[in-house]
Design a protein around this motif. Structure first.
Motif, PDB file in Angstrom:
ATOM      1  N   PHE A 126       1.979   0.018 -12.055  1.00 38.77           N
ATOM      2  CA  PHE A 126       2.347  -1.126 -11.219  1.00 38.77           C
ATOM      3  C   PHE A 126       2.395  -0.689  -9.758  1.00 38.77           C
ATOM      4  O   PHE A 126       2.517   0.494  -9.440  1.00 38.77           O
ATOM      5  CB  PHE A 126       3.678  -1.728 -11.651  1.00 38.77           C
ATOM      6  N   SER A 127       2.291  -1.671  -8.884  1.00 38.57           N
ATOM      7  CA  SER A 127       2.115  -1.373  -7.466  1.00 38.57           C
ATOM      8  C   SER A 127       3.045  -2.222  -6.597  1.00 38.57           C
ATOM      9  O   SER A 127       3.363  -3.368  -6.943  1.00 38.57           O
ATOM     10  CB  SER A 127       0.652  -1.669  -7.077  1.00 38.57           C
ATOM     11  N   PHE A 128       3.451  -1.651  -5.494  1.00 40.90           N
ATOM     12  CA  PHE A 128       4.182  -2.385  -4.464  1.00 40.90           C
ATOM     13  C   PHE A 128       3.255  -2.722  -3.298  1.00 40.90           C
ATOM     14  O   PHE A 128       3.666  -2.797  -2.159  1.00 40.90           O
ATOM     15  CB  PHE A 128       5.390  -1.570  -3.980  1.00 40.90           C
ATOM     16  N   ARG A 129       1.969  -2.896  -3.614  1.00 38.54           N
ATOM     17  CA  ARG A 129       0.943  -3.277  -2.625  1.00 38.54           C
ATOM     18  C   ARG A 129       0.807  -2.212  -1.531  1.00 38.54           C
ATOM     19  O   ARG A 129       0.734  -2.508  -0.348  1.00 38.54           O
ATOM     20  CB  ARG A 129       1.280  -4.639  -2.016  1.00 38.54           C
ATOM     21  N   GLU A 130       0.777  -0.959  -1.953  1.00 37.13           N
ATOM     22  CA  GLU A 130       0.811   0.161  -1.009  1.00 37.13           C
ATOM     23  C   GLU A 130      -0.362   0.177  -0.035  1.00 37.13           C
ATOM     24  O   GLU A 130      -0.243   0.714   1.062  1.00 37.13           O
ATOM     25  CB  GLU A 130       0.846   1.493  -1.774  1.00 37.13           C
ATOM     26  N   ALA A 146      -1.496   5.615  -2.404  1.00 38.61           N
ATOM     27  CA  ALA A 146      -0.912   5.200  -1.131  1.00 38.61           C
ATOM     28  C   ALA A 146      -1.690   5.764   0.048  1.00 38.61           C
ATOM     29  O   ALA A 146      -2.155   6.901   0.022  1.00 38.61           O
ATOM     30  CB  ALA A 146       0.539   5.672  -1.047  1.00 38.61           C
ATOM     31  N   THR A 147      -1.840   4.967   1.094  1.00 40.15           N
ATOM     32  CA  THR A 147      -2.469   5.461   2.308  1.00 40.15           C
ATOM     33  C   THR A 147      -1.494   6.345   3.078  1.00 40.15           C
ATOM     34  O   THR A 147      -0.274   6.265   2.897  1.00 40.15           O
ATOM     35  CB  THR A 147      -2.891   4.292   3.214  1.00 40.15           C
ATOM     36  N   LEU A 148      -2.036   7.173   3.945  1.00 38.39           N
ATOM     37  CA  LEU A 148      -1.185   8.011   4.787  1.00 38.39           C
ATOM     38  C   LEU A 148      -0.300   7.144   5.672  1.00 38.39           C
ATOM     39  O   LEU A 148       0.882   7.432   5.873  1.00 38.39           O
ATOM     40  CB  LEU A 148      -2.048   8.948   5.633  1.00 38.39           C
ATOM     41  N   TYR A 149      -0.875   6.056   6.193  1.00 35.10           N
ATOM     42  CA  TYR A 149      -0.109   5.132   7.033  1.00 35.10           C
ATOM     43  C   TYR A 149       1.117   4.627   6.282  1.00 35.10           C
ATOM     44  O   TYR A 149       2.232   4.640   6.806  1.00 35.10           O
ATOM     45  CB  TYR A 149      -0.995   3.955   7.448  1.00 35.10           C
ATOM     46  N   TRP A 150       0.920   4.175   5.036  1.00 36.38           N
ATOM     47  CA  TRP A 150       2.026   3.608   4.268  1.00 36.38           C
ATOM     48  C   TRP A 150       3.073   4.671   3.964  1.00 36.38           C
ATOM     49  O   TRP A 150       4.274   4.421   4.087  1.00 36.38           O
ATOM     50  CB  TRP A 150       1.484   3.011   2.971  1.00 36.38           C
TER      51      TRP A 150
END
Length: 223
Positions: free
Chosen positions: A65-69, A124-128
């Motif tokens: 599941f994801s938190f829209r990373e 996850a992206t580095l930004y996130w």
């Protein structure tokens, strides 16, 4: 520069969180909202897995599941606005609220301790990762609760990926099961590459997670 991937404890947390999400979603209306966008047949399949199938699927080496990373616009708005509705206002169960809090706590500490591992575990992206690491855990929890949005099935609109996970990915045939889960992991890492190119990407794609190491060991023995 060396990169440290997820350790055994990280994967244990992933397994526990995945199992809780798979077990709770069939009986929690808020978590079921996170399946929106998936075909009806896959939603039915997801919410009717047997306990043994859940146990096998939970071993997938990333959060299901994801938190829209990877949605930078969503998170920019989430952290800036803090609207009034909260998770408790959409009638999620106490167990679901505990799951969400536990998952966010795991993600938050990993963003601070090892953002590279977070890339592998949830794309996850580095930004996130950097934005999350700047917050206190309470600030992160408060921001997510304020959206009123539940976590969603990771890459839920990628029908082929979920057909594989809910098919071969729950198979009693361990090699077939692991192969499906590894293919799904590759999709997660590929998505992260598509979102942004950074120094974590190539290293992340080279990680041998536990299932891969086992399979390779078996191949060596057989040869």
């Amino acid at each position: 520069m060396g990169f440290n991937g997820p350790d055994a404890t990280d994967y244990e947390n992933v397994l526990t969180l995945n199992q809780a999400w798979l077990e709770l979603t069939p009986r929690d209306a808020a978590l079921q909202r996170g399946l929106d966008g998936m075909p009806v047949d896959l939603c039915k399949r997801m919410t009717s897995l047997s306990s043994s199938q859940i146990a096998r699927l939970a071993k997938t080496p990333f959060l299901l599941f994801s938190f829209r990373e990877t949605d930078e616009a969503y998170w920019t708005q989430t952290l800036a606005e803090r609207p009034g509705a909260g998770l408790f206002d959409i009638r999620s169960t106490e167990d679901a609220d505990t799951l969400i809090s536990a998952a966010l706590g795991f993600i938050w500490q990993l963003a601070r301790r090892n953002p590279y591992a977070l890339r592998v575990i949830c794309g996850a992206t580095l930004y996130w990762s950097e934005r999350i690491a700047e917050l206190t855990f309470f600030e992160l929890l408060d921001a997510v609760r304020a959206t009123g949005e539940p976590p969603v099935a990771r890459l839920g609109r990628h029908t082929d990926l979920w057909r594989k996970l809910l098919g071969s990915g729950v198979s009693r045939q361990l090699l077939s099961c692991h192969a499906a889960q590894m293919a799904a992991l590759q999709s997660i890492l590929t998505q992260a590459t598509d979102v942004t190119q950074d120094k974590f990407t190539l290293a992340a794609r080279s990680i041998a997670v536990p299932q891969q190491r086992i399979a390779r060991s078996n191949e060596t023995t057989q040869n």
